[in-house]
Write a protein that holds these residues in place. Structure first.
Motif, PDB file in Angstrom:
ATOM      1  N   VAL A 107      35.868  40.042  30.764  1.00 41.30           N
ATOM      2  CA  VAL A 107      37.429  40.704  30.635  1.00 41.30           C
ATOM      3  C   VAL A 107      38.344  39.962  31.350  1.00 41.30           C
ATOM      4  O   VAL A 107      39.261  39.861  30.850  1.00 41.30           O
ATOM      5  N   VAL A 108      38.059  39.538  32.585  1.00 41.32           N
ATOM      6  CA  VAL A 108      39.016  39.115  33.392  1.00 41.32           C
ATOM      7  C   VAL A 108      39.377  37.666  32.778  1.00 41.32           C
ATOM      8  O   VAL A 108      40.611  37.433  32.944  1.00 41.32           O
ATOM      9  N   ARG A 109      38.517  36.863  32.397  1.00 38.97           N
ATOM     10  CA  ARG A 109      38.675  35.530  31.832  1.00 38.97           C
ATOM     11  C   ARG A 109      39.421  35.646  30.543  1.00 38.97           C
ATOM     12  O   ARG A 109      40.224  34.689  30.119  1.00 38.97           O
ATOM     13  N   ASN A 110      39.340  36.751  29.823  1.00 39.01           N
ATOM     14  CA  ASN A 110      40.198  36.858  28.409  1.00 39.01           C
ATOM     15  C   ASN A 110      41.430  37.556  28.656  1.00 39.01           C
ATOM     16  O   ASN A 110      42.181  37.683  27.571  1.00 39.01           O
ATOM     17  N   MET A 111      41.772  37.676  29.900  1.00 42.55           N
ATOM     18  CA  MET A 111      43.050  38.319  29.991  1.00 42.55           C
ATOM     19  C   MET A 111      44.194  37.208  30.661  1.00 42.55           C
ATOM     20  O   MET A 111      44.177  36.748  31.567  1.00 42.55           O
ATOM     21  N   GLU A 166      47.240  37.510  31.634  1.00 45.96           N
ATOM     22  CA  GLU A 166      47.861  37.993  32.648  1.00 45.96           C
ATOM     23  C   GLU A 166      47.303  37.970  34.050  1.00 45.96           C
ATOM     24  O   GLU A 166      47.899  37.953  35.160  1.00 45.96           O
ATOM     25  N   LEU A 167      45.837  37.520  33.912  1.00 47.98           N
ATOM     26  CA  LEU A 167      45.239  37.172  35.135  1.00 47.98           C
ATOM     27  C   LEU A 167      44.876  35.917  35.646  1.00 47.98           C
ATOM     28  O   LEU A 167      44.719  35.000  34.561  1.00 47.98           O
ATOM     29  N   SER A 168      44.678  35.603  36.808  1.00 49.68           N
ATOM     30  CA  SER A 168      44.280  34.184  37.170  1.00 49.68           C
ATOM     31  C   SER A 168      42.768  33.879  36.845  1.00 49.68           C
ATOM     32  O   SER A 168      42.622  32.428  36.463  1.00 49.68           O
ATOM     33  N   GLY A 169      42.082  34.755  36.647  1.00 53.17           N
ATOM     34  CA  GLY A 169      40.580  34.531  36.179  1.00 53.17           C
ATOM     35  C   GLY A 169      39.847  34.698  37.357  1.00 53.17           C
ATOM     36  O   GLY A 169      38.636  34.989  37.227  1.00 53.17           O
ATOM     37  N   GLU A 170      40.419  34.697  38.558  1.00 54.69           N
ATOM     38  CA  GLU A 170      39.559  35.085  39.654  1.00 54.69           C
ATOM     39  C   GLU A 170      39.210  36.565  39.857  1.00 54.69           C
ATOM     40  O   GLU A 170      40.035  37.311  39.609  1.00 54.69           O
ATOM     41  N   TYR A 171      38.094  36.946  40.308  1.00 59.50           N
ATOM     42  CA  TYR A 171      37.581  38.591  40.424  1.00 59.50           C
ATOM     43  C   TYR A 171      36.816  38.657  41.708  1.00 59.50           C
ATOM     44  O   TYR A 171      36.110  37.705  42.127  1.00 59.50           O
ATOM     45  N   ARG A 172      36.533  39.803  42.040  1.00 55.99           N
ATOM     46  CA  ARG A 172      35.520  40.244  43.140  1.00 55.99           C
ATOM     47  C   ARG A 172      35.298  41.546  42.904  1.00 55.99           C
ATOM     48  O   ARG A 172      36.384  42.366  42.883  1.00 55.99           O
ATOM     49  N   ILE A 173      34.034  41.768  43.061  1.00 57.47           N
ATOM     50  CA  ILE A 173      33.417  43.171  42.690  1.00 57.47           C
ATOM     51  C   ILE A 173      32.725  43.725  44.119  1.00 57.47           C
ATOM     52  O   ILE A 173      32.232  43.047  44.669  1.00 57.47           O
ATOM     53  N   GLU A 205      38.663  43.655  42.391  1.00 53.80           N
ATOM     54  CA  GLU A 205      39.916  43.151  42.572  1.00 53.80           C
ATOM     55  C   GLU A 205      40.199  41.913  41.938  1.00 53.80           C
ATOM     56  O   GLU A 205      39.219  41.073  41.555  1.00 53.80           O
ATOM     57  N   VAL A 206      41.316  41.668  41.403  1.00 55.36           N
ATOM     58  CA  VAL A 206      41.662  40.516  40.527  1.00 55.36           C
ATOM     59  C   VAL A 206      43.101  40.293  40.813  1.00 55.36           C
ATOM     60  O   VAL A 206      43.698  40.904  41.535  1.00 55.36           O
ATOM     61  N   GLU A 207      43.610  38.999  40.485  1.00 54.76           N
ATOM     62  CA  GLU A 207      44.993  38.564  40.867  1.00 54.76           C
ATOM     63  C   GLU A 207      45.642  38.291  39.385  1.00 54.76           C
ATOM     64  O   GLU A 207      45.222  37.942  38.389  1.00 54.76           O
ATOM     65  N   ARG A 208      47.002  38.658  39.589  1.00 53.20           N
ATOM     66  CA  ARG A 208      48.133  38.128  38.470  1.00 53.20           C
ATOM     67  C   ARG A 208      48.076  36.859  38.474  1.00 53.20           C
ATOM     68  O   ARG A 208      48.032  36.003  39.694  1.00 53.20           O
ATOM     69  N   ALA A 209      48.264  36.270  37.106  1.00 52.66           N
ATOM     70  CA  ALA A 209      48.730  35.015  36.912  1.00 52.66           C
ATOM     71  C   ALA A 209      49.727  34.501  37.476  1.00 52.66           C
ATOM     72  O   ALA A 209      50.864  35.462  37.680  1.00 52.66           O
ATOM     73  N   LEU A 210      49.989  33.187  37.732  1.00 56.71           N
ATOM     74  CA  LEU A 210      51.402  32.706  38.311  1.00 56.71           C
ATOM     75  C   LEU A 210      52.357  33.054  37.146  1.00 56.71           C
ATOM     76  O   LEU A 210      52.140  32.853  36.098  1.00 56.71           O
ATOM     77  N   GLY A 211      53.659  33.640  37.917  1.00 54.07           N
ATOM     78  CA  GLY A 211      54.577  33.957  36.914  1.00 54.07           C
ATOM     79  C   GLY A 211      54.467  35.394  36.172  1.00 54.07           C
ATOM     80  O   GLY A 211      55.512  35.600  35.454  1.00 54.07           O
ATOM     81  N   ASN A 212      53.543  35.981  36.530  1.00 52.76           N
ATOM     82  CA  ASN A 212      53.314  37.393  35.824  1.00 52.76           C
ATOM     83  C   ASN A 212      54.087  38.404  36.799  1.00 52.76           C
ATOM     84  O   ASN A 212      53.301  38.526  37.936  1.00 52.76           O
ATOM     85  N   ILE A 245      42.175  46.652  41.928  1.00 52.83           N
ATOM     86  CA  ILE A 245      43.254  46.110  42.810  1.00 52.83           C
ATOM     87  C   ILE A 245      43.776  45.156  42.351  1.00 52.83           C
ATOM     88  O   ILE A 245      43.107  43.949  42.055  1.00 52.83           O
ATOM     89  N   ILE A 246      45.046  45.129  42.298  1.00 51.50           N
ATOM     90  CA  ILE A 246      45.849  43.830  41.737  1.00 51.50           C
ATOM     91  C   ILE A 246      46.268  43.052  42.789  1.00 51.50           C
ATOM     92  O   ILE A 246      47.229  43.468  43.696  1.00 51.50           O
ATOM     93  N   LEU A 247      45.949  41.801  42.914  1.00 53.92           N
ATOM     94  CA  LEU A 247      46.367  41.049  44.088  1.00 53.92           C
ATOM     95  C   LEU A 247      47.305  40.001  43.491  1.00 53.92           C
ATOM     96  O   LEU A 247      47.306  39.628  42.476  1.00 53.92           O
ATOM     97  N   ASP A 248      48.051  39.261  44.518  1.00 50.22           N
ATOM     98  CA  ASP A 248      48.850  38.136  43.923  1.00 50.22           C
ATOM     99  C   ASP A 248      48.049  36.865  43.932  1.00 50.22           C
ATOM    100  O   ASP A 248      47.016  36.913  44.577  1.00 50.22           O
ATOM    101  N   ASN A 249      48.467  35.945  43.131  1.00 54.91           N
ATOM    102  CA  ASN A 249      47.729  34.775  42.780  1.00 54.91           C
ATOM    103  C   ASN A 249      47.563  34.021  44.094  1.00 54.91           C
ATOM    104  O   ASN A 249      48.304  33.878  44.906  1.00 54.91           O
TER     105      ASN A 249
END
Length: 444
Positions: A354-358, A360-367, A381-388, A415-419
């Motif tokens: 899911v994360v790698r297909n979005m 809007e996200l950086s592709g990094e995640y933690r469960i 936990e995931v990160e917003r992509a740069l510029g999002n 949880i949305i984190l910054d890049n």
């Protein structure tokens, strides 16, 4: 030589019926060797009431008892150095690799001279199937210290490639090698391939334009077989990803992608594969996901009869578009990384899909797995992509909904984190943090 399509055409394209007849011949001899020469297997088979003569067809392997990592470690400790699962005297062992488990006790994997040479021939076969040729320059960026994948570089040398024994070195040093020596092929983990590419860009190096890598071999994590992860790394490097699978208890890489990149061809002339339901221990239906059980067919230093790998995946025995007939495996996760949430099996690889297909996200995640009302829940936990600049609350709802569609249950929280806030892996990424009460680890 480089014009040929297969490393060993006769073996790799053998008709399925002939291949299984060959496997049966090898298995019969191997079971007899284990029974006659290994104290452990003789006692184990006798206790289970089976003998080598009970093997009348390949499916009869199910009559024989399983082994696992715990048994392997226990038997090694009972009779140091190599344990009593071995089928040759120590004088015939020329190489050992080691892996450490939760106890920290290194579990050794011994090889005779013949075992080691055949191990490297399989590495050459897998490299060739992935497109490596004598004209390539190959940088081996794996750990050499007791790691079973360390010697795999010899398989590339035997193939004729120019090999650079880099080992596990700091990223800056590895990038220097990639710039100065201009290798065309590298082997690492999916997480590190991503991290190294990001590190290069931070240093003003564009991996796709400034480096010569056109093939990246990955192993150690499911990411190489997850389309979205593979495509993201390929775009970063402008190189093709080839996923390999290995297991220290047997030998380095024993399965790998071919040019079709539709599953990993297992070296079935060396290993017999079964898929079982890990709860019932019965065979899984054809094509159904289950635990892979591997049996060596030729390794004499320490036969592994029905080794429960803990790896979850599927097996496809149909002939591949590349012409190879050996079964293709697809690993989706590990039993010890699986969460059971509301009766649903959840793997980190499902979340990664899911994360790698979005975009809007950086592709990094933690469960993070937690206990709530005596049941397992999980946070992501995931990160917003740069510029999002999308509001975090709205993005979290979007991610949560996509996870629910993918796996059938939703996380307790996204949880949305910054890049850049999540740690980057320099080897295998730790994607799952388990904070559950010990008493409910096996409950739904």
């Amino acid at each position: 030589m480089s014009a040929r399509k297969y490393w060993n055409e006769e073996i790799e394209t053998m008709a399925r019926e002939d291949l299984e007849n060959y496997q049966f011949q090898l298995l019969s001899e191997h079971i007899a060797l284990a029974y006659e020469n290994s104290q452990y297997y003789r006692e184990s088979f006798d206790k289970a009431g089976v003998k080598p003569s009970d093997l009348k067809q390949l499916s009869d392997i199910s009559k024989f008892p399983f082994v696992n990592k715990y048994i392997e470690r226990e038997r090694q400790l009972s009779k140091p150095l190599l344990g009593d699962m071995t089928a040759v005297p120590e004088e015939e062992v020329v190489f050992v690799s080691a892996s450490s488990g939760s106890t920290g006790v290194p579990t050794l994997s011994p090889f005779t001279k013949k075992d080691f040479e055949e191990f490297q021939d399989i590495q050459s076969r897998l490299f060739w199937a992935a497109g490596m040729r004598p004209k390539d320059r190959y940088v081996h960026a794996l750990n050499f210290t007791l790691f079973v994948g360390g010697p795999d570089v010899i398989g590339a040398q035997n193939l004729g490639a120019l090999c650079i024994w880099a080992g596990a070195i700091p990223s800056d040093r590895l990038l220097f090698i990639l710039k100065e020596f201009e290798p065309t092929v590298i082997w690492t983990t999916p997480s590190y391939a991503w991290y190294l590419g990001e590190t290069a860009k931070k240093q003003g190096i564009d991996p796709a334009k400034d480096l010569s890598i056109n093939k990246i071999i990955v192993a150690g994590e499911p990411g190489g077989s997850i389309d979205a992860t593979r495509e993201a790394i390929e775009e970063l490097w402008d190189a093709k990803i080839y996923d390999f699978y290995g297991i220290s208890d047997i030998f380095g890489a024993c399965a790998g992608m071919c040019s079709a990149r539709n599953g990993l061809h297992l070296a079935e002339d060396h290993i017999l594969v079964e898929v079982i339901n890990p709860d019932t221990l019965q065979p899984a239906a054809e094509g159904e996901r289950g635990e892979l059980v591997l049996t060596t067919l030729r390794k004499t230093a320490r036969p592994m009869i029905r080794f429960r790998t803990g790896d979850i995946g599927t097996v496809n025995k149909e002939k591949c578009a590349c012409g190879r007939t050996h079964a293709r495996i697809n690993i989706t996760g590990r039993l010890d990384d699986m969460l059971i949430v509301s009766g649903v099996n959840v793997f980190p690889s499902d979340i990664e899909y899911v994360v790698r297909n979005m975009e809007e996200l950086s592709g990094e995640y933690r469960i993070t797995a937690i206990t709530e009302s005596f049941t397992t829940k999980f946070k992501v936990e995931v990160e917003r992509a740069l510029g999002n600049d999308e509001p975090k609350e709205a993005l979290a709802e979007k991610v949560l909904a996509k996870i629910k569609v993918r796996i059938g249950v939703k996380p307790k929280e996204v949880i949305i984190l910054d890049n850049g806030e999540l740690p980057r892996a320099t080897h295998k990424a730790k994607r799952l943090i388990d904070e559950r009460d010990r008493g409910i680890l096996c409950q739904s």
